[in-house]
Design an enzyme around this catalytic site. Structure first.
Site, PDB file in Angstrom:
ATOM      1  N   ASP A  90       0.869  -1.186   0.000  1.00  0.00           N
ATOM      2  CA  ASP A  90       0.000   0.000   0.000  1.00  0.00           C
ATOM      3  C   ASP A  90       0.899   1.227   0.000  1.00  0.00           C
ATOM      4  O   ASP A  90       2.124   1.108  -0.120  1.00  0.00           O
ATOM      5  CB  ASP A  90      -0.963  -0.017   1.210  1.00  0.00           C
ATOM      6  CG  ASP A  90      -2.320   0.578   0.845  1.00  0.00           C
ATOM      7  OD1 ASP A  90      -2.339   1.757   0.428  1.00  0.00           O
ATOM      8  OD2 ASP A  90      -3.337  -0.113   0.954  1.00  0.00           O
ATOM      9  N   HIS A 134      -3.063   3.141  -4.519  1.00  0.00           N
ATOM     10  CA  HIS A 134      -2.425   2.637  -3.288  1.00  0.00           C
ATOM     11  C   HIS A 134      -0.986   2.183  -3.540  1.00  0.00           C
ATOM     12  O   HIS A 134      -0.523   1.232  -2.917  1.00  0.00           O
ATOM     13  CB  HIS A 134      -3.248   1.481  -2.703  1.00  0.00           C
ATOM     14  CG  HIS A 134      -4.532   1.934  -2.075  1.00  0.00           C
ATOM     15  ND1 HIS A 134      -4.601   2.463  -0.816  1.00  0.00           N
ATOM     16  CD2 HIS A 134      -5.811   1.940  -2.545  1.00  0.00           C
ATOM     17  CE1 HIS A 134      -5.855   2.784  -0.513  1.00  0.00           C
ATOM     18  NE2 HIS A 134      -6.612   2.482  -1.563  1.00  0.00           N
ATOM     19  N   GLU A 144     -10.117   2.505  -4.968  1.00  0.00           N
ATOM     20  CA  GLU A 144      -9.845   3.902  -4.618  1.00  0.00           C
ATOM     21  C   GLU A 144      -8.740   4.533  -5.463  1.00  0.00           C
ATOM     22  O   GLU A 144      -7.928   5.312  -4.954  1.00  0.00           O
ATOM     23  CB  GLU A 144      -9.482   3.997  -3.127  1.00  0.00           C
ATOM     24  CG  GLU A 144     -10.589   3.509  -2.220  1.00  0.00           C
ATOM     25  CD  GLU A 144     -10.247   3.566  -0.744  1.00  0.00           C
ATOM     26  OE1 GLU A 144     -11.102   4.004   0.026  1.00  0.00           O
ATOM     27  OE2 GLU A 144      -9.127   3.143  -0.362  1.00  0.00           O
ATOM     28  N   TRP A 157     -16.916  -4.587  -1.592  1.00  0.00           N
ATOM     29  CA  TRP A 157     -16.670  -3.918  -0.300  1.00  0.00           C
ATOM     30  C   TRP A 157     -17.498  -2.662  -0.138  1.00  0.00           C
ATOM     31  O   TRP A 157     -17.882  -2.321   0.974  1.00  0.00           O
ATOM     32  CB  TRP A 157     -15.176  -3.611  -0.131  1.00  0.00           C
ATOM     33  CG  TRP A 157     -14.638  -2.477  -0.966  1.00  0.00           C
ATOM     34  CD1 TRP A 157     -14.271  -2.529  -2.282  1.00  0.00           C
ATOM     35  CD2 TRP A 157     -14.399  -1.132  -0.541  1.00  0.00           C
ATOM     36  NE1 TRP A 157     -13.817  -1.316  -2.701  1.00  0.00           N
ATOM     37  CE2 TRP A 157     -13.879  -0.437  -1.652  1.00  0.00           C
ATOM     38  CE3 TRP A 157     -14.563  -0.448   0.660  1.00  0.00           C
ATOM     39  CZ2 TRP A 157     -13.533   0.925  -1.599  1.00  0.00           C
ATOM     40  CZ3 TRP A 157     -14.214   0.896   0.717  1.00  0.00           C
ATOM     41  CH2 TRP A 157     -13.706   1.573  -0.396  1.00  0.00           C
TER      42      TRP A 157
HETATM   43  C1  ACM Z   1     -11.022  -0.775   0.562  1.00  0.00           C
HETATM   44  O1  ACM Z   1     -11.536  -0.758   1.688  1.00  0.00           O
HETATM   45  N1  ACM Z   1     -10.413   0.316   0.102  1.00  0.00           N
HETATM   46  C2  ACM Z   1     -11.065  -1.947  -0.277  1.00  0.00           C
END
Ligand code: ACM
Length: 632
Positions: free
Chosen positions: A201, A275, A352, A418
């Site tokens: 990340d 990320h 994201e 998610w």
């Molecule tokens: C996430 O919670 N960004 C997958």
């Protein structure tokens, strides 16, 4: 004197009955498919023989059982044939009802038998058996008890879903190999079978890639900061980059084997194209953005504006989809990852991903023209489809967060839903495999109790909500739902004790959602089991959140516009005692019976819960200003 003797005799009987009763309490998590209580108890003899019919495949499980039955009890446990106390039997012919992970457990007064089609089933039968013994069986040192008994039962059990996972983020905070193993050990006891290892990340790259050494010489290290992660000052040139760490390939192999011994698969995640700041800081040429050579691994400073309409990055933390070097990089990464992890899937992230730097990039504009891509979502989709080809070229299947649906899903990709459940429903509609991990029910980084007492995160997920997790969302074809998992992101989780605190008891709830038949789930039956397992965790020194014992505060305005405070508890049987006078309430203070109108000049409400004479909750100090603020 006779009276006294009679009194002593009856009180001794009642103590015996009470302790017998305590022993009969059956508290198995996750709840089995069928359980029949039989008369009597199995009493663990001083010398126990575990027979495994010469099966090499059961060796680890037998060793596990031996440890669990001997350390706390001091009894001798031998593994072998002959006159067995406990038999572990692999079925010669498949027992259809059990499937690949089910088992039948019979505890009789003199013998115990666990039968299964596969070694995994035997392992799960052992987990259930250990839970039938008193909580002290979890002790790491000798416990003196007059006897170790398990109630006689007949259990048939198998999982509802094949994918029963927990995710641990080791990037935002690093956890040592031993800590990761302890996490896996704990989850295996509750019949989870998948450890999702979030290895990369913005704040750290944690897996050694031998062909890309900078990922771990540079990308694994940052400045040490403590406080509210995400708000820290930017790292200064003279601050040492000593916080972090990574797993060598040897470490990874060891963890994978450790997990395998507990029938847990390990799913590696390499989160791209967003990320990826740690990767970019290590290899700036992977970025589309000039100046990326000045980028650093994140140390918990703000680097993104998270908004509902999209994420706006302050530094470009993405791999560039218009740069062939990105694909060459991922080819190297996935070659080594595929060699390290036997699990058939590789998680490629996809969540994201900020697109604001792509919008300004000439290279991205040229790519869009060349490939006929209409918008940034299609640019990400182009990237994901190329990533899928790389993953497949290593003999693996790709899974990603539900953003990979946007702009067109790669043909063979599985989706981890998610952002609520919609991504899962949509992916199933497209005939893709789905794993459900919606924030609403399974995000273990969310607070479990009131923000006034919890380590602060932007959302709350209480145990009762987590328990209502149903992995097959309304409108989804169940054939495509592989299962579900809880996710522990660790921005605010600095150490393994806090990781445990965030995981348990919510992971008990998730375990029942992914293992037990839907109709077997019951909140009122679940809570006494949770409390029984708290006792086990106390003995084992595993941390858990006690938030179910704390009140839920609901501020409201009355008809005159004045603040009133209602309180309730997630579980029954608790009394709430309170005061506005700044002292420390106990059970001799006023008991809460209905919404409170704070006295005119009061500044705080202090509360604590009791069960009878026993304090249960934590002492909570609630500023009335905080309550006023929540009205808005
Ligand atoms: C996430 O919670 N960004 C997958």
């Amino acid at each position: 004197m006779r009276k006294l003797r009679l009194f002593l005799a009856t009180s001794m009987i009642s103590v015996a009955a009470w302790s017998q009763q305590a022993e009969t309490r059956i508290a198995i998590i996750p709840e089995p498919v069928r359980l029949k209580r039989l008369d009597g108890y199995f009493r663990l003899p001083e010398r126990v023989v575990v027979a495994v019919s010469g099966q090499e495949a059961l060796k680890n499980s037998a060793e596990w059982l031996k440890r669990r039955l001997s350390v706390a009890t001091g009894h001798t446990v031998a593994i072998g044939g002959g006159a067995a106390t406990i038999r572990l039997l692999l079925n010669g012919t498949a027992d259809k009802e059990l499937g690949s992970e089910g088992y039948r457990l019979t505890v009789g007064p003199g013998t115990i038998i666990i039968k299964a089609n596969n070694p995994a089933g035997i392992f799960y039968g052992i987990q259930t058996l250990v839970q039938l013994f008193p909580p002290e069986i979890e002790s790491a040192s000798l416990v003196h008890r007059s006897s170790w008994q398990a109630p006689c039962v007949e259990i048939t059990d198998y999982p509802r879903f094949a994918w029963r996972g927990l995710m641990l983020d080791v990037s935002r905070h690093f956890f040592t190999k031993e800590e990761v193993e302890s996490y896996i050990d704990q989850m295996a006891r509750y019949k989870f079978n998948l450890f999702h290892w979030h290895l990369t990340d913005d704040e750290g790259w944690r897996v050694e890639i031998k062909s890309l050494p900078s990922l771990t010489t540079k990308g694994a290290w940052r400045v040490h900061k403590v406080g509210q992660f995400g708000t820290f000052s930017a790292p200064l040139a003279d601050e040492p980059r000593t916080e972090g760490g990574f797993y060598s390939q040897e470490d990874i192999r060891e963890v994978v084997q450790y997990a395998k011994d507990r029938f847990v698969d390990v799913l590696p995640e390499v989160d791209v194209p967003g990320h990826s700041l740690a990767a970019i800081a290590s290899y700036p040429e992977l970025s589309c953005t000039p100046g990326a050579d000045k980028y650093e691994v994140g140390s918990g400073e703000p680097f993104m504006n998270w908004t509902d309409s999209g994420n706006i990055a302050l530094v470009d933390n993405t791999l560039c989809p218009a740069n062939e070097k990105s694909y060459a990089f991922l080819d190297k990464v996935f070659t080594e990852i595929a060699g390290l992890f036997p699990f058939p899937y590789i998680h490629v992230g996809g969540d994201e991903c900020a697109k604001n730097f792509w919008q300004k990039s000439d290279a991205i504009r040229a790519l869009m023209q060349q490939e006929g891509l209409k918008n940034m979502r299609e640019v990400q989709s182009y990237f994901e489809k190329r990533v899928e080809k790389i993953v497949e070229s290593k003999g693996k299947k790709m899974i990603g967060w539900d953003e990979i649906l946007e702009g067109g899903l790669a043909p063979g990709a599985a989706v981890m839903s998610w952002r609520g459940e919609q991504g899962g429903v949509e992916a199933a509609r497209l005939n893709h495999e789905v794993v459900m991990s919606p924030t609403t029910y399974t995000y273990l980084d969310y607070m479990q109790g009131d923000p006034i007492i919890e380590s602060h995160v932007y959302a709350t997920l209480r145990l009762d909500k987590a328990y209502s997790f149903e992995p097959v969302p309304a409108g989804a074809d169940p054939r495509f739902i592989k299962g579900g998992q809880g996710n522990l992101w660790t921005e605010q989780v600095y150490n393994i004790r806090h990781a445990e605190y965030m995981t348990w008891p919510r992971a008990f709830a998730i375990a029942e959602s992914v293992w037990s038949p839907r109709e077997k789930k019951s909140w009122s039956a679940f809570i006494p089991k949770v409390e029984e397992h708290f006792r086990r965790f106390d003995i084992e020194s595993v941390k858990y959140a006690p938030c179910i014992y704390d009140p839920v505060f609901t501020p409201k305005k009355d008809e005159k516009g004045r603040l009133t405070i209602a309180m309730s508890t997630e579980i029954g049987g608790l009394d709430i005692y309170y005061t506005f006078d700044n002292s420390f309430p106990d059970r001799f203070y006023p008991k809460y019976t209905g919404p409170l109108l704070p006295p005119k000049d009061a500044t705080t409400l202090r509360v604590i819960t009791y069960r009878g004479a026993q304090p249960m909750g934590r002492l909570i100090t609630m500023p009335l200003k905080e309550m006023e603020g929540r009205l808005k």
